[in-house]
Write a protein that holds these residues in place. Structure first.
Motif, PDB file in Angstrom:
ATOM      1  N   ARG A 143      -7.452  23.475  16.587  1.00 12.50           N
ATOM      2  CA  ARG A 143      -8.072  22.248  17.103  1.00 12.50           C
ATOM      3  C   ARG A 143      -9.503  22.120  16.622  1.00 12.50           C
TER       4      ARG A 143
ATOM      5  N   SER B 277     -12.723  18.794  16.177  1.00 12.98           N
ATOM      6  CA  SER B 277     -13.037  17.382  16.376  1.00 12.98           C
ATOM      7  C   SER B 277     -12.883  16.628  15.070  1.00 12.98           C
TER       8      SER B 277
ATOM      9  N   ARG C 214     -13.516  13.097  13.073  1.00 11.58           N
ATOM     10  CA  ARG C 214     -14.367  11.902  13.157  1.00 11.58           C
ATOM     11  C   ARG C 214     -14.094  10.891  12.051  1.00 11.58           C
TER      12      ARG C 214
ATOM     13  N   TRP D 219     -13.002  14.562  21.622  1.00  9.57           N
ATOM     14  CA  TRP D 219     -13.423  14.291  22.998  1.00  9.57           C
ATOM     15  C   TRP D 219     -14.787  13.630  22.924  1.00  9.57           C
TER      16      TRP D 219
ATOM     17  N   LYS E 137     -12.542  26.317  12.509  1.00 11.01           N
ATOM     18  CA  LYS E 137     -13.669  27.267  12.529  1.00 11.01           C
ATOM     19  C   LYS E 137     -13.251  28.581  13.169  1.00 11.01           C
TER      20      LYS E 137
ATOM     21  N   ARG F 246     -14.428  31.436  15.503  1.00 12.17           N
ATOM     22  CA  ARG F 246     -15.491  31.554  16.508  1.00 12.17           C
ATOM     23  C   ARG F 246     -15.379  32.793  17.380  1.00 12.17           C
TER      24      ARG F 246
HETATM   25  C1  LIG Z   1     -18.196  17.018  27.063  1.00  8.42           C
HETATM   26  C2  LIG Z   1     -18.100  16.742  25.582  1.00  8.42           C
HETATM   27  C3  LIG Z   1     -18.619  15.564  25.081  1.00  8.42           C
HETATM   28  C4  LIG Z   1     -18.503  15.275  23.707  1.00  8.42           C
HETATM   29  N1  LIG Z   1     -18.935  14.062  23.248  1.00  8.42           N
HETATM   30  C5  LIG Z   1     -18.771  13.750  21.948  1.00  8.42           C
HETATM   31  C6  LIG Z   1     -19.103  12.442  21.470  1.00  8.42           C
HETATM   32  O1  LIG Z   1     -19.552  11.589  22.227  1.00  8.42           O
HETATM   33  N2  LIG Z   1     -18.893  12.162  20.164  1.00  8.42           N
HETATM   34  C7  LIG Z   1     -18.394  13.115  19.291  1.00  8.42           C
HETATM   35  O2  LIG Z   1     -18.232  12.783  18.111  1.00  8.42           O
HETATM   36  N3  LIG Z   1     -18.048  14.355  19.714  1.00  8.42           N
HETATM   37  C8  LIG Z   1     -18.218  14.687  21.016  1.00  8.42           C
HETATM   38  N4  LIG Z   1     -17.810  15.910  21.479  1.00  8.42           N
HETATM   39  C9  LIG Z   1     -17.223  16.877  20.558  1.00  8.42           C
HETATM   40  C10 LIG Z   1     -18.190  18.056  20.242  1.00  8.42           C
HETATM   41  O3  LIG Z   1     -19.268  17.577  19.468  1.00  8.42           O
HETATM   42  C11 LIG Z   1     -17.402  19.145  19.523  1.00  8.42           C
HETATM   43  O4  LIG Z   1     -16.377  19.621  20.366  1.00  8.42           O
HETATM   44  C12 LIG Z   1     -18.300  20.311  19.099  1.00  8.42           C
HETATM   45  O5  LIG Z   1     -19.208  19.913  18.112  1.00  8.42           O
HETATM   46  C13 LIG Z   1     -17.483  21.488  18.556  1.00  8.42           C
HETATM   47  O6  LIG Z   1     -16.729  21.077  17.421  1.00  8.42           O
HETATM   48  P1  LIG Z   1     -15.132  21.169  17.398  1.00  8.42           P
HETATM   49  O7  LIG Z   1     -14.593  20.294  18.494  1.00  8.42           O
HETATM   50  O8  LIG Z   1     -14.732  20.703  16.032  1.00  8.42           O
HETATM   51  O9  LIG Z   1     -14.743  22.597  17.653  1.00  8.42           O
HETATM   52  C14 LIG Z   1     -17.902  16.212  22.834  1.00  8.42           C
HETATM   53  C15 LIG Z   1     -17.379  17.399  23.361  1.00  8.42           C
HETATM   54  C16 LIG Z   1     -17.450  17.655  24.722  1.00  8.42           C
HETATM   55  C17 LIG Z   1     -16.809  18.914  25.271  1.00  8.42           C
END
Ligand SMILES: Cc1cc2nc3c(=O)[nH]c(=O)nc-3n(C[C@H](O)[C@H](O)[C@H](O)COP(=O)(O)O)c2cc1C
Length: 166
Positions: free
Chosen positions: A7, A9, A11, A111, A152, A154
Motif C-alpha cells: 500500500r 498513497s 496521487r 487518504w 517503501k 519501513r
Molecule cells: C490523517 C491523514 C491525512 C492525510 N491527508 C492527506 C492529504 O490531504 N492529501 C494527500 O495527498 N495525502 C494525505 N495523506 C497521506 C500521507 O501523506 C501519506 O500516507 C504519507 O505521506 C505516507 O506515504 P504512503 O501513504 O505512500 O505510505 C494523509 C494521511 C493520513 C494518515
C-alpha cells in the motif's frame, strides 16, 4: 500479507471507472474494521460526480489527485451512535481497511484528511448536506494508478521497545 507492505498513497490516476463489485468489496472492508463497542456508526458517501470532485478540490487543496480519479469516498461518523469519543479511531480503522482493500484489488488509493481541520469539516458538511449528528472524517480517493512508484521499505527496529521504555 503483502498488501500491507504494497500500500502506498497514489496521487495520479487514470479515469477508468471502478466496477461496482470492486467498489462493494472496498466498502465491505470499510465496514469490517474494529470499532469501540462494535458501534459501526460510520457511513460512506461515494462520490463519482466530477462536478462534485471539482468542488472538493476547491475546499480541500491537498486533494488535487481527484482531477482524474473516478471515486471519492467520504467516511462519516455518527456522533449519536459512537462510543465514548472513540469515533475518530473507529473511522481511521475503517479508512485504512478501505486503502488495503483497494490495494488488494490492484487500485491506487490515498487518504486525504478532513477531520479535525475545522474549515474542511464545515465545508464537507455543507457540500454533502450532512445532518447535525454526522461528521466527515476522511476522504478516500480510489482509482487505477497512473504512477509507477515502488513500495517503501519501513522496517525500523529502533521504533521497537520490549516490556518497557527503558
Ligand atoms: C490523517 C491523514 C491525512 C492525510 N491527508 C492527506 C492529504 O490531504 N492529501 C494527500 O495527498 N495525502 C494525505 N495523506 C497521506 C500521507 O501523506 C501519506 O500516507 C504519507 O505521506 C505516507 O506515504 P504512503 O501513504 O505512500 O505510505 C494523509 C494521511 C493520513 C494518515
Amino acid at each position: 500479507m503483502d498488501i500491507l507492505f504494497d500500500r502506498k498513497s497514489c496521487r495520479s490516476y487514470k479515469t477508468d471507472e471502478i466496477p461496482q463489485e470492486d467498489l462493494n468489496y472496498i466498502l465491505h472492508a470499510g465496514m469490517s474494521s474494529p470499532s469501540a463497542l462494535n458501534t459501526r456508526h460510520w457511513s460512506f458517501i461515494v462520490i463519482k460526480n466530477k462536478e462534485t470532485h471539482k468542488q472538493i478540490m476547491q475546499i480541500h487543496t491537498a486533494s488535487q489527485m481527484l482531477v482524474n480519479a473516478p471515486i471519492a469516498i467520504v467516511v462519516c461518523a455518527d456522533l449519536d451512535k459512537q462510543y465514548k469519543g472513540y469515533w475518530q479511531q473507529d473511522c481511521a480503522a475503517s479508512t485504512e481497511n478501505m486503502l488495503l482493500a483497494a490495494t488488494a484489488k490492484g487500485y491506487g488509493s490515498v487518504w486525504c484528511g478532513v477531520c479535525p481541520i475545522e474549515d474542511r469539516v464545515k465545508a464537507f458538511t455543507e457540500l454533502l448536506k450532512l445532518p447535525k449528528n454526522m461528521v466527515p472524517f476522511s476522504l478516500v480517493v480510489i482509482g487505477k494508478s497512473a504512477e509507477d512508484k515502488p513500495a517503501k521499505q519501513r522496517w525500523e527496529p529502533s521504533k521497537i521497545k520490549y516490556e518497557s521504555w527503558q
